[in-house]
Every structure is written in structure tokens, then in C-alpha cells.
Design an enzyme around this catalytic site. Structure first.
Site, PDB file in Angstrom:
ATOM      1  N   ASN A 157       0.823  -1.209   0.000  1.00 33.48           N
ATOM      2  CA  ASN A 157       0.000   0.000   0.000  1.00 33.48           C
ATOM      3  C   ASN A 157       0.861   1.264   0.000  1.00 33.48           C
ATOM      4  O   ASN A 157       0.556   2.235  -0.693  1.00 33.48           O
ATOM      5  CB  ASN A 157      -0.926  -0.039   1.220  1.00 33.48           C
ATOM      6  CG  ASN A 157      -2.002   1.016   1.156  1.00 33.48           C
ATOM      7  OD1 ASN A 157      -1.715   2.190   1.275  1.00 33.48           O
ATOM      8  ND2 ASN A 157      -3.245   0.587   0.957  1.00 33.48           N
ATOM      9  N   CYS A 158       1.943   1.235   0.774  1.00 35.52           N
ATOM     10  CA  CYS A 158       2.784   2.438   0.906  1.00 35.52           C
ATOM     11  C   CYS A 158       3.591   2.732  -0.353  1.00 35.52           C
ATOM     12  O   CYS A 158       4.138   3.825  -0.500  1.00 35.52           O
ATOM     13  CB  CYS A 158       3.738   2.279   2.092  1.00 35.52           C
ATOM     14  SG  CYS A 158       2.891   2.045   3.668  1.00 35.52           S
ATOM     15  N   ILE A 193     -13.813 -12.660  18.865  1.00 40.01           N
ATOM     16  CA  ILE A 193     -13.507 -11.785  17.724  1.00 40.01           C
ATOM     17  C   ILE A 193     -12.318 -10.878  18.082  1.00 40.01           C
ATOM     18  O   ILE A 193     -12.315 -10.217  19.139  1.00 40.01           O
ATOM     19  CB  ILE A 193     -14.722 -10.925  17.332  1.00 40.01           C
ATOM     20  CG1 ILE A 193     -15.930 -11.820  17.011  1.00 40.01           C
ATOM     21  CG2 ILE A 193     -14.383 -10.040  16.133  1.00 40.01           C
ATOM     22  CD1 ILE A 193     -17.195 -11.056  16.704  1.00 40.01           C
TER      23      ILE A 193
END
Length: 814
Positions: free
Chosen positions: A41-42, A278
Site C-alpha cells: 500500500n505504501c 472476535i
């Protein structure tokens, strides 16, 4: 055990891989609504700018590769639409077909990330407006640039991604405008450090609109008109909206999971949500900042990866591993500059009403005598009593990464500024200094805490009261003449001990130099000489000038640059002398500029390379003063190269520097007239012109030594000696002298208003190279001997004066 993971990329993909490595038999299913399970992403902005040439290099792992290596069930283009904690199931929608189905779980990991903020502005859905968060976003931007060849782009937002996009769009050949509603870019920085980034953006010709907000968009033919709340409009070919991200919490919120105070998914120290089955990781969660012990949203890849590893281990081993929070260590490349921060800034501490101290240091990336040493600025904030390190900000061109990492470790371990003084780094001249910039930052902070130096900060300069404060510039006269803080008196630190009588004892003394070091030396001298109310400007003139100059920047089509480029293109056979002044602190580069410029023939050029970023502006000011032609500047990798040309006589010289040398005849020994003589002489000398003062008759009294000399005189010489002032301190006013009371009153008022004394002006003239000539005929008549005159005074007659006057275009008789 069956583990379902919602979302891939940093958090989800890392958790999946860790689970498999720890348990070969677990059933692991990863749902990703996009087409890619794990990508960098970066790195997206750098693919757009061309630094990353191949698109495939963005992908850390393909779905096929992930499946083959880790035996994980990867389901792409599968959006999880709901979670049912009661029966431990999730509902999934296949985006290609619209079909929905249900999967059960033993444990669930939420890694939904964060969404770009999309402001509800008129025209925001225009096809030429983009966001950057995913590979499809990247492809859309890249395709638009390749197909439409835009010339100008507007970036909304001056955060890390916004600045990276600005740089890469610029590298792609676009003219770039950044619009930021705050007064600074890069929110983790304090304004003083962000100002250095602003100045670098100026150097790169990036248009910077601070304290401006986009209020809408209008179509203007093939272009977009970006409307600002200040009433201005920017015509653009494309817009990148990068105004921030917000946690993607909708799934968790609809499932009844607890949401934190800042809007992220709440998790405990095990990364477990309010439901025991979760867990959540990454940009979607709200973590704790260990410095403030308050919730924080920190969307960074590093923390996401660490959280994912901890979650995988806790699922398999039963919550034995703790996540200790995130101090937000971040770093970004902004053209040649590297900008990094960790912990909390001063502005955050101020908002939280936490007491703190701060300090600035400006060092070199490695030993100054080894080639390539580049400026590196550090700001630290720390507790006043204990010295606990709260935050760090580093801006520089080399070595920023290792310094931020060294100091971030101190913050993580609740360390103090004393730990900075003791940190041991690998030292060799190409890599560091014997006293590393990190050590220096600690030493300065230690001096502050232990009372060895009282700091004053740049904001405090605006509150100075000349009636109560004495602002003392301890740099060289050359630095002082180039630029200074208004109202400052110059006494170079090396002259300080011999000029203590010029410093008032009834005022607060505020010292400053270029970066703070000479100010500290002056501080130690004064405090040990009996001065008690002394302060040193933290970060010196470098920090002050950076924050006080214009921060926003906008240029029309840059005709100046075109002219300079034309000059460069036509340089052809022009001889250029190149001088390397890298590693020299101010005024070293300017001195090198003047030294080598004087050796040029008219029409020849001089290129001076420096690692002092202020040199570029100083050089341009110097050219404006002297009449040299400022050809241009180039900045690259933390160095600036300035080119100047020696002006031919037939070329037009700026009005400010037209003409030759200046001469003055000083006939009077009235205090007020002597003051006028030296004020004018010093002003002229500051422009680089040669000034000659010719002292005749009564004017000789102005340049007599203060120490009484025993000299042999005849009767008339002795009589004159008894009747005339013995030195400049005994001079009278031309009006209202009142038996000496007027002159004493004049000196008192001058001191009170921070105006230099006559003696200080004379010394400044000496330092600036003002030529002082005593008329030998007048000396003979008045019975004045050479031994009685200041050491640097020359002797001469009328022919000497006429020769100087012949070369001047100004002569004054005072």
C-alpha cells in the site's frame, strides 16, 4: 480450529500466514472484497511517479502464491456484509455474481482497514477527482496520466500520502498545488519543524496553499476549477483527494461490538474486541498511545503487522501475548528531505495540559570534515522534572531513519533525555560523529533541566520589550549583515569577553546565533561574568527564520526560471568555477562565495555547492546587495548549488547596488555627528561597498584610543591635548550638551533603546573592513601622535583622500 479473516493486505494476510506457520491443521479462510490479497500500500505513490517501474513489484504475494505456500483458502472479490456474534457466523456476498452465503467460525479476525475521507463537496464525483488507497485507485490515476497527459494537479491535504503524491506527480512532469486547511503540512510535526518542509517545497516549486479549504469544484472546459474558501480558484487537470482516512467500523458496529471514543473498533491489550471470539487489527482499531495513555488512531503498516502476529499467537495459545500500544513512529520522503516523528508533539501536550520542555538542535548527518555531511534537525519534548522523553521530530537529508529509530526505542521504554546522552552508536566519519546528533539532543536537554542554560523559543521573540530586553546576536558580522532579527545588537561570541561593558546589566539578555551552539557558549560566558537574567534562543536563527518567513507559496508561470534556464542554455563556453563549501556552517559558504567571486573576470560564473539550506537565500540576498547576477539554484539530496555571474560593466546592475565606493570626511568631533558618520559607514559596508572615512582636525578625536598613551609632545601639542576630548567617550553633543549632561543623556537613551554605542559602531566598522584614514597635516597641527589613534587607522594626506574620492560616487563632509 476454524479461523475466518475479514480483509487482507498488512493485517489480515500477516495473521493468516502466522496462523499457518504455527498450526498446520487449522482451517483458515481469508475474505477480501478486492482483487488482491497482499500488496504494498505504501508503495502506490511511487509507482505513479515512476520510481517503481513495474506494477508487479507492488504485490507482496499473489492469491495463488499465498494458497500454494500457506494452504489458505483465499476468497477474492468476496465482501463480508454482516457478522452474527450470537451464532458465530458471517454472511458473504460474491461481488461477481451477487450470490450470498454463510460461514461459521471458531475465531474471527477483523482487518477491514480504513477508508479515505470523501468530503461532501459540490462536484466531488467528477471523474478527474481521485483518491489513493488501493491498487485500482492507483491504476485509475496512472491510466489517466498516461492517456490525458495532464499538466497540473491539485492535491487536497498535506499529510504523508498527500506529500508523497505531490512529489510523485511532480516527478511525472506535472505542476502541483497542495491545498491544506491547517497552517502546516504533516500533522504529527510541530509547526516549527513543518516550516522546514514548507521551505523545501518552495525550493521544488510546489504551490503550497496553507489555511485554505476546498469548498467545491466546477468544470472549466477540459479543466477543473478548484474553489477555495478564500475566494481564489485553481485551474487544474486532475485532483487527488487526500484529506485523511477513517476506520472502516461499519461491520463491527452493526454486529454490536464496542466502538472506541475516537471511532475505531475497541480492543483490549490482547487485541480482542468486546466479543471474546472476535479480534481486530490494523487501521480499523483504536489502540493506546503509551506516552499519553490515551486512545489513538494510528493507521501505519508496522503496527498492523505486529498486531496481526500477536492475534494469531493469542488465538492459538490463549491470550498470552500483549500489545503495548503504538507511539506512532512514522517517516516519509518529501523530495530530497526525510521527515520523521515518534511519540507526541508539543502541540498535543499543550492541548492535553501536560507540562513539558522542548529543545532544538541542528547537527550534521556525519562528521563535518568528511564529504557529504548534510543538515539534520531534531526537536525533542520531555518532562521538566524527570526528563522522560515524550516525543521526537527529525527533519534532514541523510541519517534521519536511524536517529528516529534510536530515539523511538527510548520513548517505548519510558526512557529519559539522559538515555539519549548515553546511547552508543557505531561511529566512523562517513556515518556519524563522535558525539552523534542524538547525543547532542540529549546534552542540550540535560543542560536545560539542570539549569545550565535557560532556553527561549521562537514564539517568544514577538513578546520582547526593548525597555526590558536586550537582544544580542553573537554571530559574526558577516552573518549579522546578511540577515538578523530586528532590534538585535551584534557582538560576536569571540569578542564578548572584551565588550562586556556594552551589555546592560538591568535587562534580560536574549542570545542567539545560527543554530544555538555559539549562543550557549555566550550564555556560559555571561552567566559566569555576573549576568543573571540570560536566555538562549533554542535552535538559533535557523529555526527562527524558517518559521518567520512566508509559509504558503504560489507562483504563476515561472518566467524567472525560464530566463535562468535560457541563461543556462546559452552559457555554452562561459567559464564556470566550481567551489565545494559542503559541511561549512554559515557564514562559511557566503565567505567562499565572496572570496572566489572577487577572482572572477566579468562574464565568468561561479558555482558554490553547500549543505547549508539557508545558503540559497543568503546568496540571492548577497547578489541583490552587490550587483552580481544570480543565475540560479539547484537542490538535490540535501545540497544546494548556487550559480552567480560576475556582471559586465555594460550590463544593468540593480539600483540598490549601482555605483562605486563611498568616502566621507569626518571634520567634527560632536558625538551626534560622529554617530551619524559610523551609522552611514556601516550601512554602506553591509552592502559590500568599500567605505573610506577621512578624519581631519577635530574629527581626529573620534578615533583616539581609550587607553591614555604616554607620548612626547611640544608645548602646543600638550595644550591641545588638555583642551581636546581624550577619546570617543568624552565627546559632546553639537546641541544641548549642557556641560556634558546632554551627551550622557544621549548615551543613556541609546542604551535603553538598544541602539549601538559609538564605540560599538566603530568596532563594527573595523570588523566590516571600513577604511579609516587620519589626515597627517591635521595631526601635526593638533599635536596628535599616531600612538594615540586606534591601531587600524591609516595615515594619509589630501592626495590619499583625492585618490579614494576619485573611485567613489559619493562623498560626504560631516
Amino acid at each position: 480450529m476454524k479461523v475466518l479473516i475479514i480483509g487482507g493486505v498488512a493485517g489480515g494476510a500477516t495473521a493468516a500466514a502466522r496462523l499457518r506457520r504455527m498450526d498446520e491443521n487449522a482451517e483458515i479462510i481469508l475474505f477480501e472484497r478486492g482483487e488482491y490479497v497482499s500488496y504494498a500500500n505504501c508503495g502506490l505513490p511511487y509507482y505513479i511517479g515512476g520510481t517503481i517501474a513495474e506494477r508487479d513489484r507492488l504485490f507482496v504475494q499473489t492469491a495463488e502464491g499465498f494458497i500454494n505456500r500457506f494452504n489458505i483458502d483465499i476468497r477474492l472479490q468476496s465482501e463480508v456484509v454482516s457478522i452474527s456474534p450470537e451464532d458465530k457466523t458471517i454472511q458473504i456476498k460474491k461481488l461477481q455474481t451477487g450470490e450470498t452465503y454463510t460461514e461459521s467460525y471458531d475465531k474471527l479476525i477483523i482487518s477491514t482497514g480504513a477508508d479515505p475521507v470523501k468530503l461532501p463537496l459540490p462536484g466531488i464525483d467528477h471523474p478527474q477527482i481521485f483518491t489513493l488507497r488501493s491498487v485500482p485507485d492507483t491504476d485509475a490515476i496512472k491510466t489517466y496520466i498516461e492517456q490525458h497527459k495532464p499538466k497540473r494537479a491539485v492535491v487536497m491535504g498535506g499529510g504523508f500520502i498527500g506529500l508523497e503524491m505531490a512529489e510523485n506527480l511532480h516527478e511525472a512532469g506535472l505542476e502541483v498545488d497542495i491545498v491544506e486547511m491547517s497552517d502546516q503540512v504533516m500533522a504529527p510535526l510541530d509547526f516549527s519543524m513543518a516550516a522546514m518542509v514548507h521551505q523545501h517545497l518552495k525550493e521544488k516549486k510546489i504551490n503550497l496553499w496553507l489555511k485554505e479549504r476546498v469548498i467545491g469544484f466546477e468544470t472549466a472546459g477540459e479543466h477543473l476549477s478548484v474553489l477555495l474558501d478564500g475566494g481564489k480558484q485553481i485551474t487544474s487537470d486532475m485532483v487527488i483527494s487526500s484529506v485523511g482516512v477513517r476506520p472502516e467500523k461499519q461491520l463491527a458496529e452493526s454486529a454490536g461490538l464496542k466502538i472506541g471514543t475516537l471511532g475505531g473498533i475497541w480492543v483490549d491489550e490482547h487485541m480482542q474486541t468486546s466479543d471474546a471470539h472476535i479480534y481486530a487489527v490494523g487501521d480499523a482499531v483504536e489502540v493506546t498511545n503509551p506516552v499519553t495513555n490515551l486512545p489513538a488512531l494510528i493507521p501505519l503498516a508496522g503496527p498492523a503487522n505486529k498486531q496481526a502476529r500477536i492475534v494469531a499467537d493469542n488465538i492459538l495459545e490463549g491470550n498470552k501475548h500483549l500489545y503495548k500500544g503504538t507511539i506512532g513512529t512514522s517517516i516519509a520522503k518529501v523530495f530530497d528531505l526525510t521527515v520523521a516523528a515518534a511519540g507526541v508533539s508539543a502541540k498535543v501536550l499543550k492541548r492535553l495540559n501536560v507540562d513539558y520542555l522542548s529543545s532544538y538542535t541542528h547537527s550534521s548527518s556525519h562528521a563535518g570534515y568528511y564529504p557529504g555531511a548534510l543538515p539534520l534537525s531534531i526537536k525533542i519534548v520531555f518532562a521538566p522534572e524527570t526528563g522522560e522523553l515524550y516525543g521526537i521530530q527529525v527533519v534532514g537529508f541523510d541519517g534521519v531513519d536511524k536517529r528516529i529509530e534510536m530515539m523511538a526505542q527510548v520513548i517505548q521504554r519510558k526512557g529519559t533525555i539522559y538515555d539519549l546522552t548515553e546511547l552508543e552508536q557505531a561511529y566512523a566519519p562517513p556515518f556519524s560523529s563522535a558525539k552523534d546528533p542524538v547525543n547532542i539532543a540529549g546534552f542540550v536537554a540535560e543542560n536545560i533541566i539542570k539549569g545550565k542554560m535557560k532556553p527561549l523559543h521562537w514564539r517568544d521573540i514577538a513578546t520582547i520589550d526593548p525597555k526590558k530586553d536586550f537582544l544580542l546576536d553573537v554571530r559574526t558580522i558577516h552573518e549579522y549583515n546578511l540577515n538578523r532579527i530586528d532590534g538585535a545588537v551584534n557582538i560576536p561570541v569571540d569578542d564578548l569577553r572584551s565588550r562586556l561593558d556594552e551589555i546592560p546589566t538591568d535587562k534580560r539578555i536574549i542570545l542567539y546565533c545560527a543554530i544555538g551552539l555559539r549562543g550557549y557558549l555566550a550564555y556560559r560566558i555571561l552567566t559566569q561574568k555576573g549576568f543573571t537574567n540570560v536566555y538562549n534562543l533554542s535552535g538559533g536563527f535557523k529555526t527562527y527564520s524558517s518559521v518567520m518567513c512566508e509559509q504558503s507559496y504560489y507562483h504563476e508561470s515561472d518566467n524567472l526560471d525560464e530566463n535562468q534556464n535560457e541563461i543556462t542554455r546559452n552559457a555554452g563556453d562561459t567559464k564556470t568555477i566550481r567551489v565545494d563549501a559542503c559541511g561549512l556552517a554559515c557564514p562559511g559558504p557566503i565567505i567562499q562565495l565572496k572570496k572566489h567571486y572577487d577572482r572572477l573576470n566579468t562574464g565568468e560564473r561561479l558555482e558554490v555547492k553547500s549543505t547549508d539550506m539557508a545558503f540559497s537565500q543568503d546568496a540571492e540576498s548577497w547578489c541583490n546587495i552587490t550587483g552580481a547576477r544570480f543565475v540560479g539554484r539547484k537542490t538535490e539530496a540535501g545540497t544546494v548549488a548556487v550559480t552567480v555571474e560576475k556582471v559586465r560593466e555594460t550590463q544593468t546592475v540593480p539600483a540598490v547596488s549601482m555605483g562605486g565606493n563611498k568616502t566621507m570626511i569626518v571634520f567634527s568631533d560632536d558625538l551626534d555627528k560622529a554617530l551619524a558618520s559610523f551609522v552611514i559607514a556601516n550601512g554602506i559596508a553591509a552592502t559590500g561597498k568599500k567605505v573610506s572615512l577621512f578624519f581631519t582636525f577635530w574629527g581626529l578625536n573620534v578615533i583616539k584610543k581609550r587607553e591614555k598613551r604616554s607620548v612626547k609632545k611640544d608645548l602646543f601639542g600638550k595644550m591641545f591635548g588638555m583642551m581636546l576630548p581624550s577619546n570617543s567617550t568624552k565627546l559632546s553633543l553639537s546641541k544641548m550638551n549642557m556641560g556634558g549632561m546632554g551627551s550622557r543623556m544621549m548615551r543613556f537613551i541609546m542604551k535603553k533603546k538598544n541602539i549601538d554605542s559609538l564605540e560599538a559602531l566603530i568596532q563594527q566598522a573595523v570588523d566590516s573592513g571600513v577604511e579609516m584614514i587620519a589626515c597627517t597635516m591635521s595631526m601635526d597641527v593638533m599635536g596628535v601622535k599616531q600612538e594615540e589613534l586606534l591601531d587600524n587607522v591609516q595615515l594619509g594626506g589630501v592626495a590619499t583622500y583625492l585618490e579614494r574620492a576619485e573611485k567613489s560616487n559619493m562623498s560626504l563632509f560631516i
